[in-house]
Design an enzyme around this catalytic site. Structure first.
Site, PDB file in Angstrom:
ATOM      1  N   LYS A  58       2.159  11.219   7.121  1.00 30.80           N
ATOM      2  CA  LYS A  58       1.336  10.963   8.316  1.00 30.80           C
ATOM      3  C   LYS A  58       1.817  11.726   9.565  1.00 30.80           C
ATOM      4  O   LYS A  58       1.556  12.911   9.675  1.00 30.80           O
ATOM      5  CB  LYS A  58       1.228   9.459   8.549  1.00 30.80           C
ATOM      6  N   PHE A  74       0.854  -1.183   0.000  1.00 31.24           N
ATOM      7  CA  PHE A  74       0.000   0.000   0.000  1.00 31.24           C
ATOM      8  C   PHE A  74       0.891   1.234   0.000  1.00 31.24           C
ATOM      9  O   PHE A  74       1.619   1.482   0.946  1.00 31.24           O
ATOM     10  CB  PHE A  74      -0.950   0.059   1.208  1.00 31.24           C
ATOM     11  N   ASP A  89       9.211   3.157   2.070  1.00 36.70           N
ATOM     12  CA  ASP A  89       8.000   3.916   2.381  1.00 36.70           C
ATOM     13  C   ASP A  89       7.739   3.750   3.870  1.00 36.70           C
ATOM     14  O   ASP A  89       7.214   2.734   4.316  1.00 36.70           O
ATOM     15  CB  ASP A  89       6.818   3.403   1.548  1.00 36.70           C
TER      16      ASP A  89
HETATM   17  C1  LIG Z   1      -1.073   6.066   4.373  1.00 33.13           C
HETATM   18  C2  LIG Z   1       0.014   5.550   3.532  1.00 33.13           C
HETATM   19  C3  LIG Z   1       0.312   6.125   2.283  1.00 33.13           C
HETATM   20  C4  LIG Z   1      -0.531   7.210   1.677  1.00 33.13           C
HETATM   21  O1  LIG Z   1      -0.591   8.373   2.441  1.00 33.13           O
HETATM   22  P1  LIG Z   1      -1.743   9.455   2.130  1.00 33.13           P
HETATM   23  O2  LIG Z   1      -1.384  10.620   3.011  1.00 33.13           O
HETATM   24  O3  LIG Z   1      -3.041   8.821   2.519  1.00 33.13           O
HETATM   25  O4  LIG Z   1      -1.669   9.771   0.696  1.00 33.13           O
HETATM   26  C5  LIG Z   1       1.388   5.624   1.585  1.00 33.13           C
HETATM   27  N1  LIG Z   1       2.148   4.627   2.058  1.00 33.13           N
HETATM   28  C6  LIG Z   1       1.905   4.041   3.263  1.00 33.13           C
HETATM   29  C7  LIG Z   1       2.783   2.946   3.749  1.00 33.13           C
HETATM   30  C8  LIG Z   1       0.815   4.478   4.025  1.00 33.13           C
HETATM   31  O5  LIG Z   1       0.544   3.880   5.184  1.00 33.13           O
END
Ligand SMILES: *Cc1c(COP(=O)(O)O)cnc(C)c1O
Length: 412
Positions: A266, A151, A236
């Protein structure tokens, strides 16, 4: 009448909220019928005054808890001076913030954006351009390796390499240039690399995928393979970063696993503002020239002041250490819950914990609903898994409350 029907019927104040949302909001979410109107620290309150422990933390965007006083003070102070400059001009906050961010991350340069998906897009563009300029990859043939069950966000390019059918269905045509390998599979990683491979993009723990922890040694070996083949290692850490797993960054749990590109979001916004960034070395970040990439709000003075306050609070209040300590305690206590009929597996690191329920017991959503009634808010992911990711500021009392309520739900 189901509990939730009774619950919502008994809340006339919230009824209008449900009606407005039903009528005017796109149906791209299915929230629990709880209407929050106040938050402080690890707790939130609904419009009827019922108190809940927030054990989701907005998917780790609220690592500092709700309305952290120092972050709010920085925000209010900045709001009283300058909120937005655009990158057409300098502002007096961005440089200070990025310097601190690079120091914390041990990186040389950062490119500020707003949402996580934008920071991932930034990393993808950077890796591709680096590939063409430095690795001499054939034009438009750059390839990025990603993992099954990933994700990384919701943009059209990012869903192009999702393996989750629902994230893609109906949204094609897709962006080419991605190759998918099984998560944690070193042989597959080796086999997928060829002369046009520019990067390997991965999550150190798959959050949305169900709190999936890769096999021990995977990150160290993956880093070795990438270095040997001139492939950028892109972590990520939007969800795992900034203390969530008991280290400032999750890759620090493994030896020699430092990525070339670090993607944050985040919690970087301290729970009050969208702040994200891609970080890298001068050589890699250096591929961007004026006009190549940007964002109207990226690096704005509010975001910078808030991001800086968020980083300082994390350090000053030892939230990473607390995450390690409370996380170890909480996961141990959850593992001690005697519910073999319900629990398949408990996994995680620090305060990133997933409880997978047995198929025959039922979906995690039902457990989340029962927990909400008992004053604990958390969220299911991938049907069978419930994610427990409270703010990093919790103490033993909150851990015990979570364990007690989960045990009560599973016993009932
Ligand atoms: C939440 C998340 C995203 C996307 O972040 P948004 O601010 O919702 O665009 C990307 N990668 C990971 C691992 C995430 O948990």
């Amino acid at each position: 009448m189901s509990f939730w029907k009774k619950w919502t019927a008994a809340r006339p104040g919230e009824d209008q909220v449900f009606k407005d949302v039903e009528n005017y909001s796109a149906k791209n979410y299915k929230p629990l019928p709880v209407v929050l109107s106040k938050g402080k620290g690890a707790y939130v309150w609904d419009t009827e005054g019922k108190k809940y422990l927030d054990a989701l933390s907005a998917y780790s965007a609220l690592n500092h808890g709700h309305r952290h006083p120092k972050i709010l003070a920085a925000m209010n102070d900045q709001a009283s001076r300058l909120t937005l400059s655009s990158r057409a001009f300098h502002n007096d906050q961005m440089g200070v913030f990025l310097k601190k961010l690079c120091q914390v991350a041990g990186m040389e340069m950062a490119l500020p954006m707003n949402t996580g998906a934008e920071a991932v897009e930034t990393a993808i563009k950077m890796a591709r351009k680096w590939g063409y300029l430095k690795k001499k990859v054939v034009q438009d043939r750059a390839e990025i390796i990603v993992c099954e069950n990933n994700f990384h966000g919701r943009t059209t390019t990012i869903v192009s390499f999702s393996t989750e059918n629902q994230y893609r269905a109906g949204f094609g045509p897709f962006t080419p240039g991605f190759r998918v390998i099984p998560y944690g599979d070193l042989q597959a990683l080796k086999a997928a690399i060829h002369e046009n491979t520019v990067a390997f993009l991965y999550e150190p723990i798959q959050g949305e995928g169900g709190v999936i922890v890769p096999p021990q040694g995977f990150l160290t070996e993956a880093a070795k393979i990438c270095r040997k083949n001139g492939v950028l290692l892109m972590a990520d850490e939007i969800q795992t970063g900034l203390g969530r797993t008991g280290r400032t960054f999750c890759y620090q749990h493994d030896d020699d696993a430092k990525p070339d590109v670090l993607i944050l979001g985040k919690a970087l916004g301290g729970g009050v503002y969208p702040v994200s960034a891609a970080l890298a070395s001068k050589e890699v970040m250096g591929v961007f020239n004026p006009g190549d990439h940007g964002s109207t709000f990226g690096g704005n003075p509010m975001a910078a002041a808030i991001g800086l306050a968020a980083l300082n609070a994390l350090e000053d209040e030892k939230m990473v250490e607390n995450s390690a300590e409370m996380g170890a305690y909480l996961i141990e206590k959850i593992r001690e819950i005697q519910a073999p009929h319900a629990i398949q597996e408990v996994r995680g690191k620090g305060l990133m914990i997933g409880i997978e329920f047995k198929k025959e017991y039922g979906p995690a959503r039902a457990v989340c609903e029962k927990l909400a009634i008992r004053g604990i808010l958390c969220k299911d992911t991938h049907d069978q898994t419930m994610r427990i990711t409270p703010p990093l500021i919790i103490g033993i009392e909150e851990c015990d409350l979570i364990v007690e309520q989960i045990a009560a739900v599973l016993a009932g």
